[in-house]
Design an enzyme around this catalytic site. Sequence first.
Site, PDB file in Angstrom:
ATOM      1  N   GLY A   1       0.832  -1.195   0.000  1.00  0.00           N
ATOM      2  CA  GLY A   1       0.000   0.000   0.000  1.00  0.00           C
ATOM      3  C   GLY A   1       0.870   1.250   0.000  1.00  0.00           C
ATOM      4  CB  CYS A   2       0.184   4.683  -1.155  1.00  0.00           C
ATOM      5  SG  CYS A   2      -1.467   4.925  -0.473  1.00  0.00           S
TER       6      CYS A   2
END
Lengths: 361, 361, 361, 361
Positions: A158-159
Amino acid sequence: MASRDEAGTAKIKVGIVGGTGYTGVELLRLLSQHPHAELRAITSRKEDGLPVADMYSNLRGVVDLKFSSPDNAKLEECDVVFFATPHGVAMAQAQALLDAGVKIIDLAADFRLQDTAVFEKWYKMPHTCPDILEESVYGLVEVNRDRIRNARVVGNPGCYPTTVVLGLAPLLEGRGSDAKPLVDVQTLIADCASGVTGAGRKAEVHILFSEASDNFKAYGVGGHRHHPEIVEQLEKLHGGPVGLTFVPHLTPMIRGMHSTLYARIQPEARDVDFQALFEKRYADEPFVDVMPAGSTPETRSVRASNMVRISVFRPNGGDQLVILVVQDNLVKGASGQAVQNMNLMFGLPENAGLGHVAVLP
Amino acid sequence: MASRDEAGTAKIKVGIVGGTGYTGVELLRLLSQHPHAELRAITSRKEDGLPVADMYSNLRGVVDLKFSSPDNAKLEECDVVFFATPHGVAMAQAQALLDAGVKIIDLAADFRLQDTAVFEKWYKMPHTCPDILEESVYGLVEVNRDRIRNARVVGNPGCYPTTVVLGLAPLLEGRGSDAKPLVDVQTLIADCASGVTGAGRKAEVHILFSEASDNFKAYGVGGHRHHPEIVEQLEKLHGGPVGLTFVPHLTPMIRGMHSTLYARIQPEARDVDFQALFEKRYADEPFVDVMPAGSTPETRSVRASNMVRISVFRPNGGDQLVILVVQDNLVKGASGQAVQNMNLMFGLPENAGLGHVAVLP
Amino acid sequence: MASRDEAGTAKIKVGIVGGTGYTGVELLRLLSQHPHAELRAITSRKEDGLPVADMYSNLRGVVDLKFSSPDNAKLEECDVVFFATPHGVAMAQAQALLDAGVKIIDLAADFRLQDTAVFEKWYKMPHTCPDILEESVYGLVEVNRDRIRNARVVGNPGCYPTTVVLGLAPLLEGRGSDAKPLVDVQTLIADCASGVTGAGRKAEVHILFSEASDNFKAYGVGGHRHHPEIVEQLEKLHGGPVGLTFVPHLTPMIRGMHSTLYARIQPEARDVDFQALFEKRYADEPFVDVMPAGSTPETRSVRASNMVRISVFRPNGGDQLVILVVQDNLVKGASGQAVQNMNLMFGLPENAGLGHVAVLP
Amino acid sequence: MASRDEAGTAKIKVGIVGGTGYTGVELLRLLSQHPHAELRAITSRKEDGLPVADMYSNLRGVVDLKFSSPDNAKLEECDVVFFATPHGVAMAQAQALLDAGVKIIDLAADFRLQDTAVFEKWYKMPHTCPDILEESVYGLVEVNRDRIRNARVVGNPGCYPTTVVLGLAPLLEGRGSDAKPLVDVQTLIADCASGVTGAGRKAEVHILFSEASDNFKAYGVGGHRHHPEIVEQLEKLHGGPVGLTFVPHLTPMIRGMHSTLYARIQPEARDVDFQALFEKRYADEPFVDVMPAGSTPETRSVRASNMVRISVFRPNGGDQLVILVVQDNLVKGASGQAVQNMNLMFGLPENAGLGHVAVLP
């Protein structure tokens, strides 16, 4: 017949499932310029038959593909398939692709969390292929490089987790079972700000220009899906339980993520040169730039590039460490990191097709 | 010793005068990734000795050069020098560089206007080298390609003129002395909107974020320096006098320029297929994209790329033609076009180093 | 002759020193609509004679005043003078105005820090009127309301301090000398984001639209002038030393400030209902809104209004308290708070002229 | 019992149908501060029971109303009902309200176009109450002030039409049947740019922050619903057919509309002082400001206010007139103008509740 790159080697045949979102178009931007990759298929049930460039006009003259229905996409003829889909899609298709010898890079969460109970709690669906999950590798290259080289399935991080784990890893990893940690692992804080593309290309009111522009707010303070993902990775690095407070914010910019991390220095670690620690840790990393002491990174310095930049501060020489991390959430935080994983999985130079200089101003 | 490209050919040695502005950093972004160019010097009297990457953090790890004083930059050892300077600087240095065999591409206005009286009126300085001006070529590739190949000095077009001339050229050029023009050349209108980088990187209040954000305004309605430049080019294409009303506007975006052009169709030309006319005119141009009938271009579709996109409308089939043109003002409107000119002047593929796909979103 | 309000009472005669910045124009916006105030003079040495509305076109038809030289402004005939000036100006003029019976509200830092040594360290100038400083009152109404009523000189709080002190006050104040504090006062963290107007209306490159738009960065991590101001106020509330890490960030919006505050709950305080604590503390405050549990404030909800909104979170019921505070940095963070102070100092209703509903969207 | 204003007069009882969009919340912002109006009901079938302030946090502490189902709203007890609804809703409810003695102000298009055939073509629905349409008045106060005073039903103008008609009216109106018009009425051009709130508060991808930010584009070039509305009004002013090319653009700002109008001056009118003409025409208008010659209006100068500002240019003294008009599309372009109409319809001062100074910066 396969396309060949300049050296005459057959290019990697690439499929993308679910290419209508921002991570999809960003994969197209990166892969269409990649010297060793060839786009073969991009699926969208809803947009079947539509030329990709009709949806994304930046790709006019660059990408000739049309969206195709998943049923007809012949993904099993690809060497690798990227899933730029909602959570749950990759799970459903993974086994068939693996059986056909296709490698998988999932940009959703299906292969991020090793703990299926945690996955099911946060994503509200059962995990249907725990054995594939077990063999999958968490695609944070700077932490799992060697395992990724041999992986058939990669869960692209995920970012938020990318920035937080890269920002804290030098403090936690490699301490051994008997060594004291450098910082108090129970009171870690990640205060993060994301550009609006982080919320995806969904028709929702709260991310309209008229709602999100000239505005700043926190969200998910009571709980966010990236929290367990970050904690799982930090605990692996630390080798034990970790306590993290995570507060994400929405900031009015298109791309970019900024994480401000707070860690209390342990009394035993007061003499550590943290700037040197970070510089040494990332000295050989092509996509991690530790900034000179005293300077602060800004998100635009990595816009549209795969770089992460990190600064280390210790205000007034006290016991509070402040780590600043920036990335482009669509590149290193998603599609660029996915391409970096692909490069490793196929023995290519890690930075192939990722040499873009950040667009500033 | 000269660097060599992948084919073993010596790279073009490039110097940049005045690299601290936006066209300068954009030249650095483009040239640092150019396969056949090698950055040798970048000058700034004020920033002498400062690493370029300290000013522009996107260039960290990419450009190792330091700014050097113009006196020490050894520009005469370069193959080509770009002037990303205020107006008047290129004039002062051109003769010495030409004498040393260096080609010149000026991104300011010194070699744009052939009429020195007009130059002196608008730029408030005498033109000091009219003979060099006379040999110079206006660097709008799509109009002057062949002359640029052989030019020693190129005046790189202004941002507004690039869009307006490309948008009107198919209507004016090649009509011959006895043919009627397709449109009324006395009542042309160019209604243009520019992103704020068009105003440069100057410490001025009116372009502060707090002034220019969430705001839209016209400026220079009574007169703008690009007006005579556009008119001079249009008159060359038409072969006679042209009347143009030009109203530029400032719009809250970083990069991007949008020109909406209005031309009255002459009675004799009512049967012309203007869509086909434009498509044919630009069919072979690598950087001009005529959009399908009915679609409108948007500035982000060319962000950070050298593309121009054009749409042609004839509302309700009437006599008013509406042409829409978009570009990135820093790329096709400045530094990208300058590199395109360099490619031609050195016999390189015209699109060398200019293959960037636009960054969207 | 004095103007009179609707009830026939003479209006307060107001002067503004240094009205060309953002706090100046915001004072004009608020005071021009104030039912009990009358603008008499606004000074600017540089713009002497210029109609205010020529600089700020929103005031056309609303404010007829011209800027006047400080020498001719007859400020001593005013009832109150606001200083919207650089630091140090109010100090120089305060004694003369006080001698003439004029009250003073300084929006700069001259009367904020009671410790002159700290002032001199951070503002690089000697404090020239420590006796006036001693009588001055820190103009945070919600903390010092009664003292402000009788003050002749008010030091209007900085923007960051307003949010941080209001967000932490309920945790620190009124604990008595023997009571344990509710939170660990040594490890407080204020992670704040400010709109760009917080940097003022100065011709500086780093706050250009082209630099600050679509970008997010921290600044002043190694030290910021508001840090000692916040600490001095927190220590007064706590009655002892306080440790605070303060990291401000610049976010691409015009107005607005968001502070995310972190405090570790003490073991003895684990049963405290913090939501109730905050609601009770601010129940009677006209300009502080404690949001319902679980909701998050956004900066646009207070845009152009004098409101502060606060949310209280305790993620997962753990020991980390997270307080979110938003304000408009030009209103409650500057000019609105100054008017609120004026209202108190002259016995007016505290919300007179401050009833603006926030502009959303 | 009715609320009363400061003079003891009963306040106007106001209902709003469809208050969840941007014109709805803007009506609430304006009316909640209006000295002579009292909000009685606001309807939303979907949000029945939800406190308005839960949807629009700027109204917390200001508006206590809850959304109510249209069935229970008792609109017939109001003095006036605003329709901030999709097109077609006001038509359906108008007769019943009129029968109950309630006046109607429709912010949608039901009562704008007098030609029902044109209405039906553009809005794809039959007009169900042509007799009410016939009695209705087009609510552009500066043109129809006297008729509005006596109207029971007002069709509040569209945002684009407000700027275009006000910008061209002085050139067209009052010429008499035998007088030559001042400008060529067949080649009028309106080149307009709108902030994104002009597109409403709808969950649509193209107005997401990530799509509309840092971007500029034209839309509706082939046809836009406001085109026939503008033409109908211009033809009434002119007393004959008018030809207009209308090109709207979307610009990345929240509020604001800028119209650049082009008109060719007729040979007979070359000696007209157009600046004086405009100044005289609008000399007594409280909400139209003709700027001094040579200055340009900017949208932020009217942000959140009901003002329109107009500039008149004649570049190089030629035959092309350029008129610049700015407004806040949600205020003078929608809700503010609606309140202005209400004031007239109820004999209140025209500027009651509309004295807001524009928010700048």
